[in-house]
Motif scaffolding. Structure first.
Motif, PDB file in Angstrom:
ATOM      1  N   ALA A  56      15.755 -14.944  -4.335  1.00  0.00           N
ATOM      2  CA  ALA A  56      14.803 -14.770  -5.276  1.00  0.00           C
ATOM      3  C   ALA A  56      13.575 -14.398  -5.791  1.00  0.00           C
ATOM      4  O   ALA A  56      12.863 -13.332  -6.089  1.00  0.00           O
ATOM      5  CB  ALA A  56      15.477 -15.857  -6.358  1.00  0.00           C
ATOM      6  N   ALA A  57      12.980 -15.259  -5.282  1.00  0.00           N
ATOM      7  CA  ALA A  57      11.326 -15.119  -4.365  1.00  0.00           C
ATOM      8  C   ALA A  57      10.974 -13.260  -4.272  1.00  0.00           C
ATOM      9  O   ALA A  57      10.335 -12.704  -4.463  1.00  0.00           O
ATOM     10  CB  ALA A  57      10.831 -15.882  -3.405  1.00  0.00           C
ATOM     11  N   ARG A  58      11.843 -12.589  -3.680  1.00  0.00           N
ATOM     12  CA  ARG A  58      11.932 -11.750  -2.681  1.00  0.00           C
ATOM     13  C   ARG A  58      12.741 -10.707  -3.529  1.00  0.00           C
ATOM     14  O   ARG A  58      11.414  -9.735  -4.208  1.00  0.00           O
ATOM     15  CB  ARG A  58      12.543 -11.273  -1.210  1.00  0.00           C
ATOM     16  CG  ARG A  58      12.297 -12.221  -0.013  1.00  0.00           C
ATOM     17  CD  ARG A  58      12.916 -12.285   1.090  1.00  0.00           C
ATOM     18  NE  ARG A  58      12.765 -10.168   1.610  1.00  0.00           N
ATOM     19  CZ  ARG A  58      14.244 -10.353   1.489  1.00  0.00           C
ATOM     20  NH1 ARG A  58      15.759 -10.182   1.300  1.00  0.00           N
ATOM     21  NH2 ARG A  58      14.789  -8.029   2.356  1.00  0.00           N
ATOM     22  N   THR A  59      12.999 -11.416  -4.356  1.00  0.00           N
ATOM     23  CA  THR A  59      13.259 -10.020  -5.598  1.00  0.00           C
ATOM     24  C   THR A  59      12.623  -9.757  -6.339  1.00  0.00           C
ATOM     25  O   THR A  59      12.369  -9.305  -7.105  1.00  0.00           O
ATOM     26  CB  THR A  59      14.799 -10.713  -6.332  1.00  0.00           C
ATOM     27  OG1 THR A  59      15.663 -10.524  -5.469  1.00  0.00           O
ATOM     28  CG2 THR A  59      15.601  -9.288  -7.211  1.00  0.00           C
ATOM     29  N   ALA A  60      11.939 -10.614  -6.606  1.00  0.00           N
ATOM     30  CA  ALA A  60      10.753 -10.783  -7.695  1.00  0.00           C
ATOM     31  C   ALA A  60       9.240 -10.032  -7.496  1.00  0.00           C
ATOM     32  O   ALA A  60       9.106  -9.426  -8.136  1.00  0.00           O
ATOM     33  CB  ALA A  60       9.798 -12.660  -7.993  1.00  0.00           C
ATOM     34  N   ALA A 205       6.069 -11.502   0.067  1.00  0.00           N
ATOM     35  CA  ALA A 205       7.161 -10.594   0.802  1.00  0.00           C
ATOM     36  C   ALA A 205       7.152 -10.020  -0.080  1.00  0.00           C
ATOM     37  O   ALA A 205       7.345  -8.805   0.295  1.00  0.00           O
ATOM     38  CB  ALA A 205       9.034 -10.830  -0.470  1.00  0.00           C
ATOM     39  N   TYR A 206       5.881  -9.597  -1.320  1.00  0.00           N
ATOM     40  CA  TYR A 206       5.585  -7.916  -1.925  1.00  0.00           C
ATOM     41  C   TYR A 206       4.351  -7.810  -0.439  1.00  0.00           C
ATOM     42  O   TYR A 206       4.578  -6.823  -0.421  1.00  0.00           O
ATOM     43  CB  TYR A 206       4.724  -8.573  -2.446  1.00  0.00           C
ATOM     44  CG  TYR A 206       3.688  -7.797  -3.692  1.00  0.00           C
ATOM     45  CD1 TYR A 206       4.632  -6.950  -4.750  1.00  0.00           C
ATOM     46  CD2 TYR A 206       2.633  -6.927  -3.075  1.00  0.00           C
ATOM     47  CE1 TYR A 206       3.552  -5.451  -5.253  1.00  0.00           C
ATOM     48  CE2 TYR A 206       2.115  -5.609  -3.828  1.00  0.00           C
ATOM     49  CZ  TYR A 206       2.966  -4.816  -4.698  1.00  0.00           C
ATOM     50  OH  TYR A 206       1.978  -4.466  -5.639  1.00  0.00           O
ATOM     51  N   SER A 207       3.871  -8.487   0.280  1.00  0.00           N
ATOM     52  CA  SER A 207       3.062  -7.404   1.465  1.00  0.00           C
ATOM     53  C   SER A 207       4.138  -6.606   2.063  1.00  0.00           C
ATOM     54  O   SER A 207       3.542  -5.982   3.008  1.00  0.00           O
ATOM     55  CB  SER A 207       2.591  -8.399   1.751  1.00  0.00           C
ATOM     56  OG  SER A 207       1.748  -9.934   0.651  1.00  0.00           O
ATOM     57  N   ALA A 208       5.046  -6.782   2.254  1.00  0.00           N
ATOM     58  CA  ALA A 208       5.450  -7.061   3.420  1.00  0.00           C
ATOM     59  C   ALA A 208       6.723  -5.948   3.332  1.00  0.00           C
ATOM     60  O   ALA A 208       7.845  -5.054   3.629  1.00  0.00           O
ATOM     61  CB  ALA A 208       6.761  -7.816   4.234  1.00  0.00           C
ATOM     62  N   MET A 209       6.849  -5.315   1.690  1.00  0.00           N
ATOM     63  CA  MET A 209       8.025  -4.327   0.731  1.00  0.00           C
ATOM     64  C   MET A 209       7.826  -3.059   1.034  1.00  0.00           C
ATOM     65  O   MET A 209       7.240  -3.067   0.679  1.00  0.00           O
ATOM     66  CB  MET A 209       7.832  -4.897  -0.336  1.00  0.00           C
ATOM     67  CG  MET A 209       9.687  -5.034  -0.487  1.00  0.00           C
ATOM     68  SD  MET A 209      10.308  -5.442  -2.352  1.00  0.00           S
ATOM     69  CE  MET A 209      10.571  -7.359  -1.538  1.00  0.00           C
ATOM     70  N   THR A 210       8.908  -2.228   1.095  1.00  0.00           N
ATOM     71  CA  THR A 210       8.832  -1.359   0.580  1.00  0.00           C
ATOM     72  C   THR A 210       9.272  -0.967  -0.193  1.00  0.00           C
ATOM     73  O   THR A 210      10.429  -1.518  -1.041  1.00  0.00           O
ATOM     74  CB  THR A 210       9.444  -0.844   1.976  1.00  0.00           C
ATOM     75  OG1 THR A 210      10.590  -0.623   1.897  1.00  0.00           O
ATOM     76  CG2 THR A 210       8.873  -1.050   3.373  1.00  0.00           C
ATOM     77  N   VAL A 211       9.384   0.361  -0.323  1.00  0.00           N
ATOM     78  CA  VAL A 211       9.949   1.394  -1.927  1.00  0.00           C
ATOM     79  C   VAL A 211      11.472   0.844  -1.580  1.00  0.00           C
ATOM     80  O   VAL A 211      11.785   0.345  -2.708  1.00  0.00           O
ATOM     81  CB  VAL A 211       9.048   2.134  -2.599  1.00  0.00           C
ATOM     82  CG1 VAL A 211       9.737   3.098  -3.640  1.00  0.00           C
ATOM     83  CG2 VAL A 211       8.078   2.701  -2.586  1.00  0.00           C
ATOM     84  N   ASP A 212      12.180   1.301  -0.655  1.00  0.00           N
ATOM     85  CA  ASP A 212      13.824   1.139  -1.213  1.00  0.00           C
ATOM     86  C   ASP A 212      14.210  -0.447  -0.654  1.00  0.00           C
ATOM     87  O   ASP A 212      14.785   0.153  -1.551  1.00  0.00           O
ATOM     88  CB  ASP A 212      14.180   2.264   0.842  1.00  0.00           C
ATOM     89  CG  ASP A 212      13.807   3.272   0.330  1.00  0.00           C
ATOM     90  OD1 ASP A 212      13.333   3.766  -0.350  1.00  0.00           O
ATOM     91  OD2 ASP A 212      13.459   4.109   1.823  1.00  0.00           O
ATOM     92  N   GLU A 213      13.123  -1.036  -0.027  1.00  0.00           N
ATOM     93  CA  GLU A 213      13.605  -2.404   0.069  1.00  0.00           C
ATOM     94  C   GLU A 213      13.244  -3.154  -1.108  1.00  0.00           C
ATOM     95  O   GLU A 213      14.427  -3.689  -1.717  1.00  0.00           O
ATOM     96  CB  GLU A 213      12.755  -2.537   0.624  1.00  0.00           C
ATOM     97  CG  GLU A 213      13.225  -4.107   1.258  1.00  0.00           C
ATOM     98  CD  GLU A 213      12.431  -5.097   2.001  1.00  0.00           C
ATOM     99  OE1 GLU A 213      12.896  -6.532   3.058  1.00  0.00           O
ATOM    100  OE2 GLU A 213      11.283  -4.221   2.906  1.00  0.00           O
TER     101      GLU A 213
END
Ligand code: ATP
Length: 243
Positions: A56-60, A205-213
């Motif tokens: 859920a945190a990654r989805t946020a 999670a935000y720092s490591a996230m790509t647009v596709d992910e």
């Protein structure tokens, strides 16, 4: 003075902090009751972040990345417990921070803003308007903040406002240890975890996230599943206690 070797040291420290903030007028007395409810649910969930809360945190983080005008709505409890974590989230994501209170007075607004600013948060200022369809003072928000937001992250929210924000067409993300609350069930996305554990996970999670992910996580969002998983964790914990 709480002895550091007390088995509930952290929990007692948090209570002490909230009580001090209540005496200062930052936390409303009602906020102490809300904290008690959260503590009970944290006990039931094992005072730990579950795998589904991580998802859920990654989805946020993904939804914040996709949003064009995300806003973090901060109340007294959130400021008292997690001012530093709010500053970190703003630093990483650039999210706008607005103070929004149920028990709203100019004095409380000023005290909470001051606390946040001392921890490095840039708090949005301006003249509030009654833009949220609610009869009480939580209808008040800033036209350039929550008024214009496409996503509102509202930790420790009440169900009415969550529903009102959704009725305005906004995506609502909440952090709430109670998977049964109206807020948890009304939000687009609920992170069932303790606030100070959850906010750093969103930043990380935000720092490591790509647009596709982010796109994949957003498409996969199923809040009903996340809430059912939290309730299942609680049931399993209770079953273990019966063994
Ligand atoms: P609803 O109107 O959504 O049914 P409620 O009446 O419980 O909810 P409040 O009394 O405003 O709403 O409480 C806010 C919610 O915040 C509670 O559900 C509580 O579990 C949650 N909460 C309080 N402190 C924390 C915390 N530190 N971390 C996570 N959740 C918390």
């Amino acid at each position: 003075m709480i002895p550091p070797d007390h088995p509930r040291y952290r929990s007692l420290l948090v209570r002490e902090r909230l009580s001090a903030c209540a005496r200062e007028g930052i936390v409303a007395l009602e906020g102490l009751a809300a904290h008690g409810r959260a503590e009970a649910f944290d006990y039931l969930i094992g005072e730990t972040t579950t795998n589904t809360a991580r998802l859920a945190a990654r989805t946020a983080a993904a939804l914040i990345l996709q949003a064009s005008a995300p806003v973090l709505s901060v109340n007294g409890n959130t400021a008292a417990l997690a001012a530093r974590e709010c500053a970190d989230l703003q630093e990483v994501t650039g999210i706008t921070v607005e103070v929004n209170l149920f028990h709203r007075t100019e004095e409380r607004l000023a005290k909470i803003t001051d606390l946040l600013e001392r921890h490095g948060v840039r708090v949005l200022g301006g003249t509030p308007e009654r833009l949220v369809p609610l009869s009480h003072d939580r209808a008040l928000c800033l036209p350039g903040g929550i008024g214009a937001a496409d996503l509102v992250l509202v930790p420790l929210e009440d169900g009415d406002r969550c529903a009102a924000l959704r009725a305005m067409g906004k995506t609502v993300v909440t952090i709430d240890l109670n998977p049964l609350s109206r807020t948890a069930r009304t939000a687009n996305l609920t992170i069932v975890d303790e606030l100070t554990r959850a906010l750093p996970l969103v930043s990380e999670a935000y720092s490591a996230m790509t647009v596709d992910e982010a796109a994949a996580l957003a498409v996969g969002l199923d809040n009903h599943y996340l809430l059912q998983a939290a309730i299942t964790e609680i049931i399993r914990g209770l079953e273990r206690a019966l063994d």
